[in-house]
Design a protein around this motif. Sequence first.
Motif, short mmCIF file in Angstrom:
data_model
loop_
_atom_site.label_atom_id
_atom_site.label_comp_id
_atom_site.label_asym_id
_atom_site.label_seq_id
_atom_site.Cartn_x
_atom_site.Cartn_y
_atom_site.Cartn_z
N SER A 255 0.84 -1.19 0.00
CA SER A 255 0.00 0.00 0.00
C SER A 255 0.87 1.24 0.00
CB SER A 255 -0.91 0.01 1.23
OG SER A 255 -1.72 1.17 1.25
N GLN B 180 -3.26 3.59 -2.57
CA GLN B 180 -3.27 2.59 -3.63
C GLN B 180 -2.87 1.27 -2.95
OE1 GLN B 180 -1.25 5.57 -4.25
NE2 GLN B 180 -3.20 6.41 -4.88
N LYS C 222 -2.68 -3.22 -2.94
CA LYS C 222 -2.54 -4.43 -3.75
C LYS C 222 -2.41 -5.63 -2.81
CE LYS C 222 0.88 -6.54 -6.75
NZ LYS C 222 2.15 -6.30 -7.41
N LEU D 43 -5.21 -8.53 -6.39
CA LEU D 43 -6.38 -7.68 -6.17
C LEU D 43 -5.87 -6.27 -5.91
CD1 LEU D 43 -9.42 -7.27 -5.56
CD2 LEU D 43 -8.91 -7.94 -3.21
N LYS D 44 -6.30 -5.31 -6.74
CA LYS D 44 -5.84 -3.92 -6.60
C LYS D 44 -7.03 -3.00 -6.43
CE LYS D 44 -1.85 -4.53 -9.60
NZ LYS D 44 -1.14 -4.04 -10.80
N PHE D 45 -6.90 -2.03 -5.57
CA PHE D 45 -7.93 -1.00 -5.45
C PHE D 45 -7.33 0.27 -4.87
CE2 PHE D 45 -8.03 -3.20 -1.42
CZ PHE D 45 -8.21 -2.21 -0.49
N ASP D 46 -7.89 1.39 -5.28
CA ASP D 46 -7.48 2.70 -4.79
C ASP D 46 -8.60 3.25 -3.92
OD1 ASP D 46 -5.31 2.35 -6.42
OD2 ASP D 46 -5.98 3.73 -7.97
N SER D 47 -8.22 4.11 -3.00
CA SER D 47 -9.21 4.71 -2.11
C SER D 47 -8.81 6.16 -1.85
CB SER D 47 -9.26 3.95 -0.79
OG SER D 47 -10.08 4.61 0.14
#
Length: 166
Positions: free
Chosen positions: A76, A106, A108, A123-127
């Motif tokens: 992260s 960001q 992962k 698995l990737k995601f941004d917040s």
Amino acid sequence: MGTKAENGKGRRVPPSVSVVAAGGTEKGTWFVGGGHLGIWREDTIRYTGGAGYADVVMDYYGFNGGLGKHPVRFESTAFGLMQELQFRLGESHFFAGISYRLVDTQNKFDLGSVLPIPGIPALKFDSRSAGVSLSLNYDDRDNMFTPSDGLYAELKLGNYGSAWKR
């Protein structure tokens, strides 16, 4: 200790304080940040601000070894920013203020070593969380860092709508 001598109005004036911090680990995690608490005009204006960045790398093995020998790799990056300005209302112990907060990450998760299915992508995601707040504070503490007497109360109304996330 922790406050300056009383001003001409009988109030104790806290000192301004700045801080800078940095650190890292063998796995590659590192962070850097800083902040400032500014007390101006005999404690009629208070400013609090800070910013920091972190790059975190962790291997998660689960609770009580529940995932066995194969960890979930978590990576992260995060940036945080906080700015707040408060103004004393007359000669009272009340302050009115406005603040802005932002946390941008960001993330992962690499599940390939845990799940028995080959070729699983990470698995990737941004917040992003950002918002503006209005506040009303009451502060008659004898010392803002280590109080032994007094009361501190805060009423805050915040808006975290999409307009603040750009």
